[in-house]
Design a protein around this motif. Sequence first.
Motif, PDB file in Angstrom:
ATOM      1  N   ASP A  81       0.835  -1.206   0.000  1.00 25.75           N
ATOM      2  CA  ASP A  81       0.000   0.000   0.000  1.00 25.75           C
ATOM      3  C   ASP A  81       0.870   1.257   0.000  1.00 25.75           C
ATOM      4  OD1 ASP A  81      -2.606  -1.396   0.434  1.00 25.75           O
ATOM      5  OD2 ASP A  81      -1.612  -2.000   2.294  1.00 25.75           O
ATOM      6  N   LEU A  82       2.099   1.125   0.525  1.00 24.70           N
ATOM      7  CA  LEU A  82       3.008   2.259   0.637  1.00 24.70           C
ATOM      8  C   LEU A  82       4.432   1.792   0.372  1.00 24.70           C
ATOM      9  CD1 LEU A  82       3.591   5.256   1.624  1.00 24.70           C
ATOM     10  CD2 LEU A  82       3.866   4.272   3.918  1.00 24.70           C
ATOM     11  N   LEU A  83       5.179   2.554  -0.420  1.00 24.80           N
ATOM     12  CA  LEU A  83       6.581   2.229  -0.663  1.00 24.80           C
ATOM     13  C   LEU A  83       7.463   3.209   0.086  1.00 24.80           C
ATOM     14  CD1 LEU A  83       6.616   1.595  -4.542  1.00 24.80           C
ATOM     15  CD2 LEU A  83       6.224  -0.053  -2.707  1.00 24.80           C
ATOM     16  N   LEU A  84       8.501   2.684   0.751  1.00 25.46           N
ATOM     17  CA  LEU A  84       9.550   3.519   1.323  1.00 25.46           C
ATOM     18  C   LEU A  84      10.763   3.345   0.417  1.00 25.46           C
ATOM     19  CD1 LEU A  84       9.253   2.716   5.158  1.00 25.46           C
ATOM     20  CD2 LEU A  84       8.120   4.519   3.852  1.00 25.46           C
ATOM     21  N   HIS A  85      10.988   4.339  -0.436  1.00 25.96           N
ATOM     22  CA  HIS A  85      12.085   4.268  -1.413  1.00 25.96           C
ATOM     23  C   HIS A  85      13.349   4.785  -0.733  1.00 25.96           C
ATOM     24  CE1 HIS A  85      13.557   5.284  -5.774  1.00 25.96           C
ATOM     25  NE2 HIS A  85      14.510   4.789  -5.026  1.00 25.96           N
ATOM     26  N   VAL A  86      14.234   3.852  -0.345  1.00 24.27           N
ATOM     27  CA  VAL A  86      15.437   4.201   0.405  1.00 24.27           C
ATOM     28  C   VAL A  86      16.574   4.529  -0.568  1.00 24.27           C
ATOM     29  CG1 VAL A  86      17.018   3.495   2.245  1.00 24.27           C
ATOM     30  CG2 VAL A  86      14.681   2.610   2.222  1.00 24.27           C
ATOM     31  N   VAL A  87      17.260   5.641  -0.297  1.00 17.86           N
ATOM     32  CA  VAL A  87      18.322   6.139  -1.176  1.00 17.86           C
ATOM     33  C   VAL A  87      19.576   6.396  -0.350  1.00 17.86           C
ATOM     34  CG1 VAL A  87      18.968   8.000  -2.777  1.00 17.86           C
ATOM     35  CG2 VAL A  87      16.564   7.288  -2.594  1.00 17.86           C
ATOM     36  N   ASP A  88      20.729   6.008  -0.878  1.00 21.50           N
ATOM     37  CA  ASP A  88      22.014   6.320  -0.223  1.00 21.50           C
ATOM     38  C   ASP A  88      22.470   7.689  -0.716  1.00 21.50           C
ATOM     39  OD1 ASP A  88      24.588   6.571   0.684  1.00 21.50           O
ATOM     40  OD2 ASP A  88      25.384   4.798  -0.343  1.00 21.50           O
ATOM     41  N   ILE A  89      22.170   8.727   0.063  1.00 24.29           N
ATOM     42  CA  ILE A  89      22.487  10.098  -0.376  1.00 24.29           C
ATOM     43  C   ILE A  89      23.996  10.364  -0.380  1.00 24.29           C
ATOM     44  CG2 ILE A  89      22.339  11.224   1.893  1.00 24.29           C
ATOM     45  CD1 ILE A  89      20.857  13.543   0.371  1.00 24.29           C
ATOM     46  N   SER A  90      24.767   9.516   0.289  1.00 21.45           N
ATOM     47  CA  SER A  90      26.219   9.722   0.314  1.00 21.45           C
ATOM     48  C   SER A  90      26.885   9.260  -0.984  1.00 21.45           C
ATOM     49  CB  SER A  90      26.853   8.987   1.501  1.00 21.45           C
ATOM     50  OG  SER A  90      26.798   7.585   1.324  1.00 21.45           O
ATOM     51  N   HIS A  91      26.129   8.539  -1.836  1.00 25.84           N
ATOM     52  CA  HIS A  91      26.680   8.090  -3.108  1.00 25.84           C
ATOM     53  C   HIS A  91      26.609   9.223  -4.124  1.00 25.84           C
ATOM     54  CE1 HIS A  91      27.430   5.762  -6.729  1.00 25.84           C
ATOM     55  NE2 HIS A  91      27.749   4.731  -5.968  1.00 25.84           N
ATOM     56  N   ALA A  92      27.702   9.453  -4.835  1.00 23.83           N
ATOM     57  CA  ALA A  92      27.785  10.584  -5.768  1.00 23.83           C
ATOM     58  C   ALA A  92      26.727  10.529  -6.861  1.00 23.83           C
ATOM     59  CB  ALA A  92      29.179  10.628  -6.404  1.00 23.83           C
ATOM     60  N   ASN A  93      26.278   9.330  -7.227  1.00 24.96           N
ATOM     61  CA  ASN A  93      25.307   9.196  -8.312  1.00 24.96           C
ATOM     62  C   ASN A  93      23.954   8.696  -7.823  1.00 24.96           C
ATOM     63  OD1 ASN A  93      28.201   8.544  -9.623  1.00 24.96           O
ATOM     64  ND2 ASN A  93      26.919   9.636 -11.087  1.00 24.96           N
ATOM     65  N   PHE A  94      23.548   9.157  -6.632  1.00 28.60           N
ATOM     66  CA  PHE A  94      22.305   8.625  -6.064  1.00 28.60           C
ATOM     67  C   PHE A  94      21.080   8.949  -6.924  1.00 28.60           C
ATOM     68  CE2 PHE A  94      22.272  12.858  -4.036  1.00 28.60           C
ATOM     69  CZ  PHE A  94      20.930  13.217  -4.153  1.00 28.60           C
ATOM     70  N   GLU A  95      21.118  10.050  -7.666  1.00 32.43           N
ATOM     71  CA  GLU A  95      19.952  10.386  -8.503  1.00 32.43           C
ATOM     72  C   GLU A  95      19.799   9.397  -9.665  1.00 32.43           C
ATOM     73  OE1 GLU A  95      18.647  14.864  -8.165  1.00 32.43           O
ATOM     74  OE2 GLU A  95      20.703  14.784  -8.936  1.00 32.43           O
ATOM     75  N   GLU A  96      20.924   8.893 -10.169  1.00 33.96           N
ATOM     76  CA  GLU A  96      20.862   7.833 -11.188  1.00 33.96           C
ATOM     77  C   GLU A  96      20.287   6.550 -10.592  1.00 33.96           C
ATOM     78  OE1 GLU A  96      24.283   6.897 -13.585  1.00 33.96           O
ATOM     79  OE2 GLU A  96      24.814   9.009 -13.778  1.00 33.96           O
ATOM     80  N   HIS A  97      20.649   6.269  -9.340  1.00 35.11           N
ATOM     81  CA  HIS A  97      20.113   5.090  -8.660  1.00 35.11           C
ATOM     82  C   HIS A  97      18.593   5.199  -8.533  1.00 35.11           C
ATOM     83  CE1 HIS A  97      24.190   4.148  -6.483  1.00 35.11           C
ATOM     84  NE2 HIS A  97      24.277   4.108  -7.798  1.00 35.11           N
ATOM     85  N   ILE A  98      18.114   6.402  -8.208  1.00 34.81           N
ATOM     86  CA  ILE A  98      16.666   6.626  -8.095  1.00 34.81           C
ATOM     87  C   ILE A  98      15.991   6.322  -9.425  1.00 34.81           C
ATOM     88  CG2 ILE A  98      14.871   8.404  -7.773  1.00 34.81           C
ATOM     89  CD1 ILE A  98      16.797   9.760  -5.753  1.00 34.81           C
ATOM     90  N   GLU A  99      16.589   6.797 -10.520  1.00 35.33           N
ATOM     91  CA  GLU A  99      16.030   6.547 -11.860  1.00 35.33           C
ATOM     92  C   GLU A  99      15.989   5.049 -12.171  1.00 35.33           C
ATOM     93  OE1 GLU A  99      18.147   8.808 -14.823  1.00 35.33           O
ATOM     94  OE2 GLU A  99      17.829  10.695 -13.748  1.00 35.33           O
ATOM     95  N   SER A 100      17.053   4.324 -11.792  1.00 39.44           N
ATOM     96  CA  SER A 100      17.111   2.874 -12.048  1.00 39.44           C
ATOM     97  C   SER A 100      16.007   2.144 -11.299  1.00 39.44           C
ATOM     98  CB  SER A 100      18.473   2.316 -11.633  1.00 39.44           C
ATOM     99  OG  SER A 100      19.509   2.907 -12.373  1.00 39.44           O
ATOM    100  N   VAL A 101      15.800   2.533 -10.038  1.00 38.80           N
ATOM    101  CA  VAL A 101      14.749   1.899  -9.226  1.00 38.80           C
ATOM    102  C   VAL A 101      13.383   2.230  -9.817  1.00 38.80           C
ATOM    103  CG1 VAL A 101      13.627   1.867  -6.956  1.00 38.80           C
ATOM    104  CG2 VAL A 101      16.129   1.863  -7.121  1.00 38.80           C
ATOM    105  N   ASN A 102      13.172   3.481 -10.194  1.00 33.94           N
ATOM    106  CA  ASN A 102      11.881   3.880 -10.770  1.00 33.94           C
ATOM    107  C   ASN A 102      11.593   3.141 -12.070  1.00 33.94           C
ATOM    108  OD1 ASN A 102      11.259   5.629  -8.686  1.00 33.94           O
ATOM    109  ND2 ASN A 102      12.081   7.438  -9.709  1.00 33.94           N
ATOM    110  N   LEU A 103      12.652   2.860 -12.842  1.00 33.88           N
ATOM    111  CA  LEU A 103      12.485   2.113 -14.092  1.00 33.88           C
ATOM    112  C   LEU A 103      11.964   0.705 -13.809  1.00 33.88           C
ATOM    113  CD1 LEU A 103      12.944   2.084 -17.207  1.00 33.88           C
ATOM    114  CD2 LEU A 103      15.231   1.186 -16.747  1.00 33.88           C
ATOM    115  N   ILE A 104      12.548   0.034 -12.806  1.00 29.02           N
ATOM    116  CA  ILE A 104      12.104  -1.321 -12.464  1.00 29.02           C
ATOM    117  C   ILE A 104      10.700  -1.276 -11.862  1.00 29.02           C
ATOM    118  CG2 ILE A 104      12.558  -3.350 -11.012  1.00 29.02           C
ATOM    119  CD1 ILE A 104      15.568  -2.712 -11.368  1.00 29.02           C
TER     120      ILE A 104
END
Length: 402
Positions: free
Chosen positions: A279-302
């Motif tokens: 019912d709810l997603l907690l999308h966890v992101v490692d903000i200390s990673h230099a390319n975390f915004e790319e990681h967000i895009e990869s997760v959103n794609l899946i």
Amino acid sequence: MIEKKKLVFEKTVLIGVITARQDEEQALEYLAELAFLAHTAGGEVIKQYTQKMTLPNPKTFIGSGKLQEIQQFVKENEVSTLVFDDELTPAQQRNIEEVMKCKILDRTGLILDIFAQRAQTSYARNQVELAQYQYLLPRLKGLWTHLERQKGGIGMRGPGETEIETDRRIVRDKIALLKKKLLVIDKQMSTQRGNRGALVRVALVGYTNVGKSTLMNAIAKSEVFAENKLFATLDTTVRKVVIGNLPFLLSDTVGFIRKLPTQLVESFKSTLDEVQEADLLLHVVDISHANFEEHIESVNLILSEIKSQDKPTLMVFNKIDAYKPLVIEPDDLVTEKTKLHNTIEEWEQTWMSKMNGNALFISATKKENLVHFRKQVYAAIRDIHVTRFPYNNFLYPEGLEE
């Protein structure tokens, strides 16, 4: 006193290409991730190569000159494994192997190998085995002689080393059998999900190694295995959690990664059912990673591939304790400010705006901002709960007391 065995890492070389679709910065970023994957699998990366190409060579992926350069290095340094960052065709893999006389893996084979190491339950092992057989089927020609030459180590775990005599018909039969097994377990798991009652379901999703299991341990007080390695956990863990007086189910799922093998997405469909039914997603992101915004895009794609991108979502930016922005000195009038210079406060403003306030900044390890995290999660779950059960919303106060 028993002597501890020393861990022996395989000498490994990484190879990537720079193309019109993948510039040098991206290629190097992918190779850095590939190095982490290789280390997780038991490899010691001693060198990496890149080559600028319009298109990969259909016969050997890279050019003949670069291939000879790498061959010389492999011979001089007794390298045992070459890992390519992109998926090789069966023909490319065989051709490179003939030249190099060592193990040749691509990113897909390496990820499958790590999954084989990490699978703990029979269900996870069946899923991984199915993905491995699907990957190996078109590569059977010439594979067995290679496996006879080299046993064990990276890329050699799983069905390969015990099925040297297997032909395509037997492998296809094995794939069919594993699919039947998984279908039975899928039905059982679906029944189990159905028997969990009317509790709100929350799923932790995110790139691999962002701290999902650590966060689950922090809020569910559970003992989920967490390690600073890629794909530390494969099996979905579900826990009943109570925040305030509001109970809900929290599930920790397998981490996503760029260029995730299609065989694994297919094999782990039922694991991803936890995400689909949440019912709810907690999308966890490692903000200390230099390319975390790319990681967000990869997760959103899946998430879009499994039709879960439109679910209510809280963005949880983890590891704020490890975040270190680049600093511009006061007298530096030349350096232009980029995203890498952003402070946590600036990122907070950016993502609060993007997510309409549904963004949290925490450290699961240091337990920073977890009180605020619990309040926000409580509010989101309460909204879902009172919409579904309006007759008992008086049981749950609007605000969570500290």
